[in-house]
Each structure stands twice: as C-alpha cells, then as structure tokens.
Design a protein around this motif. Structure first.
Motif, mmCIF file in Angstrom:
data_model
loop_
_atom_site.group_PDB
_atom_site.id
_atom_site.type_symbol
_atom_site.label_atom_id
_atom_site.label_comp_id
_atom_site.label_asym_id
_atom_site.label_seq_id
_atom_site.Cartn_x
_atom_site.Cartn_y
_atom_site.Cartn_z
ATOM 1 N N GLY A 1 0.795 -1.222 0.000
ATOM 2 C CA GLY A 1 0.000 0.000 0.000
ATOM 3 C C GLY A 1 0.827 1.272 0.000
ATOM 4 O O GLY A 1 0.424 2.283 0.577
ATOM 5 N N LEU A 2 1.979 1.235 -0.673
ATOM 6 C CA LEU A 2 2.863 2.399 -0.733
ATOM 7 C C LEU A 2 2.727 3.106 -2.077
ATOM 8 O O LEU A 2 2.302 2.511 -3.070
ATOM 9 C CB LEU A 2 4.318 1.956 -0.536
ATOM 10 N N SER A 3 3.083 4.367 -2.097
ATOM 11 C CA SER A 3 3.171 5.125 -3.356
ATOM 12 C C SER A 3 4.601 5.620 -3.475
ATOM 13 O O SER A 3 4.930 6.748 -3.111
ATOM 14 C CB SER A 3 2.184 6.303 -3.356
ATOM 15 N N LEU A 4 5.462 4.740 -3.969
ATOM 16 C CA LEU A 4 6.891 5.014 -4.003
ATOM 17 C C LEU A 4 7.300 5.891 -5.181
ATOM 18 O O LEU A 4 8.409 6.422 -5.201
ATOM 19 C CB LEU A 4 7.670 3.694 -4.045
ATOM 20 N N SER A 5 6.426 6.026 -6.148
ATOM 21 C CA SER A 5 6.721 6.871 -7.308
ATOM 22 C C SER A 5 5.441 7.093 -8.095
ATOM 23 O O SER A 5 4.436 6.412 -7.881
ATOM 24 C CB SER A 5 7.761 6.202 -8.220
ATOM 25 N N ASN A 6 5.485 8.060 -8.994
ATOM 26 C CA ASN A 6 4.392 8.268 -9.940
ATOM 27 C C ASN A 6 4.829 7.713 -11.285
ATOM 28 O O ASN A 6 5.890 8.082 -11.801
ATOM 29 C CB ASN A 6 4.067 9.757 -10.077
ATOM 30 N N GLU A 7 4.032 6.827 -11.836
ATOM 31 C CA GLU A 7 4.354 6.206 -13.116
ATOM 32 C C GLU A 7 3.281 6.572 -14.133
ATOM 33 O O GLU A 7 2.167 6.053 -14.091
ATOM 34 C CB GLU A 7 4.454 4.683 -12.968
#
Length: 283
Positions: free
Chosen positions: A222-228
């Motif tokens: 449930g992480l948002s480590l980057s925007n792709e």
C-alpha cells in the motif's frame, strides 16, 4: 497456322505477366498500410505485455486481455484498424525501445512509464494512466511495511524496469535485487520464499493478486513510491502518429470507454485507480 498459334501464345503470356505485375503492386500497397488499397489486408503490429494479468495478458487459448489491450484496441480503431487487423507482439520491458526503433511494431502499449531517459530513444503519446510503485509480499508477511524494510531482503523486479532501480538507488540501497525476465518468475520466487518482495506498479501487482490462483496468497503493502505515467511508445520524430494517438486517447476518456476499461480490468482487485491524466506529450 503454326506461326499464328505461337503469336497468340506469346500475347497471352505477356497479358498474364502484366496482370500479375499489376496485382503484385496492388497487394504491396495494401500490405504497406497506406490510405488506399484493400483495408482488409492491412495489419498493425502493437507491442504489449503477455504476462501481466489485468494489464496485458496472453492466455493459453491465444486470447489477449487487460487494460493496455483495451487501450491499444481503441487507439487502433481510431487509426482505422479493426480488432482482427491487430497483430500483438510481446514487448518485454528491456526490449521495448528496440522493438520501436527497429520498426518491429507500430507502437507499444505495455505499462510503459514515460521518463527522460526513454525519451532520448523514443517518443510517447499520452500519458493515458497514472500508477504508483508499490510492493507485493506474501499475505502472512508483516515484516515489510515501508521501503526501508527491504534492506538486506531479496527484492525481485524485471530487467529494464524503472521500479527496481528506484528502490535500489533511492529507497533501500542494501536490498538484494534480483532482476528476472518477467514478473511471473518473480511471483514464483515470492510464493516459494526465494524472494521477499516484488516491486513494480500497483496496477500490475493488483492484477496478479486478483488472479483466482493467487487469491489469499499475496498482498499489496500500500505504498506510493513513485508516480508512473504510462505512455504509448512510438518511433522518435513521428509527430503525425503521436498527434493521432493523443486524439484517440482524449476521445476514449470523453466517451467513457476509458473508465469502463479501468473498472473491467482493475475492479475485481478492488484497486482504486487515479483519474485519467492530462495528456502532456507532444504539446
């Protein structure tokens, strides 16, 4: 009489040769995908992933499904191609730029994140989807709740993916990174405990977790480590194609087909997709 027969035979031979030449020229015009000619003979080759359920998947019966497949099919139709005129070609992460540069595909729709390094080799249309990098772990593993927990653990991703390098260089430099040819290999390693986590975009991870055979086995951290930002890759400098694809993507959002494709492919995994992003490439 003998001379007359020979002359007649020669005339027939010449006529046949001329007819064959004319037919050959017509077939080539059609196969080249030009504006004229028999459209039924035209084909468009599109690169997609073959091993990403929910995104781009080739099933054992030879059928194709996923969000990228739906987007590519819609775009192809706007370019004048019906579904039966599409030839799908596997585009693994490490080969996407080569497929485009070599002319093996018209364009690539394969969870293809837009970034400056890739834009040195190819152009993009879009973006058409916004995903975030996340982690997939075994359902009973509570030891990984943030990116830093990957230090000293075995992390799997695919060769050519931006996700793996993002973790290794920015988030968990001591992670033991293994790069596989495809995500299916990572998933097998995760299941048999040879790997501790799989990292890539949450859309892809959700697709794997939602498969019937995987239900209950894995979970997204449930992480948002980057925007792709997913874009459609095409040959560098082809501004005409870029403009046409961008127009198709805008139409897909406007007429509701984009939202329908999101719900169909990601809904079963209870995945909350971001709204359709604004198109920035080529503007």
């Amino acid at each position: 009489m003998k001379i007359s027969k020979a002359a007649a035979a020669a005339a027939v031979a010449v006529a046949l040769a001329l007819t064959a030449t004319a037919c050959g020229g017509s077939d080539k015009a059609a196969s080249d995908g030009g504006a004229s000619g028999d459209a039924k003979k035209d084909k468009v080759v599109i690169g997609i992933k073959f091993d990403q359920p929910g995104v781009g998947l080739k099933t054992p019966d030879g059928k194709y499904s996923g969000f990228d497949v739906d987007v590519a099919t819609y775009v192809a139709k706007e370019l004048g191609y019906q579904p039966d005129q599409i030839e799908w070609k596997q585009a693994i992460s490490a080969e996407r730029e080569n497929l485009i540069a070599n002319g093996d595909v018209k364009f690539v729709v394969a969870s293809y994140s837009i970034n400056d390094k890739r834009k040195e080799k190819v152009d993009f249309a879009g973006p058409y989807f916004l995903a975030h990098q996340d982690l997939l772990v075994r359902a009973d593993d509570s030891s990984i709740t943030k990116a830093e927990d990957l230090n000293k653990k075995k992390l799997c991703s695919v060769a050519g993916s931006t996700s793996a390098q993002n973790v290794k260089t920015k988030l968990a430099p001591e992670a033991d990174l293994k790069e596989a040819a495809g995500y299916s290999e990572c998933l097998t390693g995760l299941e048999n405990k040879a790997m501790d986590a799989l990292t890539t975009d949450n859309s892809i991870l959700a697709g794997y977790a939602a498969q019937d055979k995987n239900k209950g086995k894995f979970k997204l951290v449930g992480l948002s480590l980057s925007n792709e930002n997913y874009g459609i890759g095409l040959k560098k400098g082809d501004k005409d194609l870029q403009t046409k694809i961008n127009a198709a993507l805008k139409k897909m959002v406007a007429d509701g087909a984009w939202e329908a494709a999101v719900k169909k492919n990601f809904g079963p995994a209870d995945y909350k997709a971001e709204p359709a992003p604004q198109i920035t490439e080529g503007s």
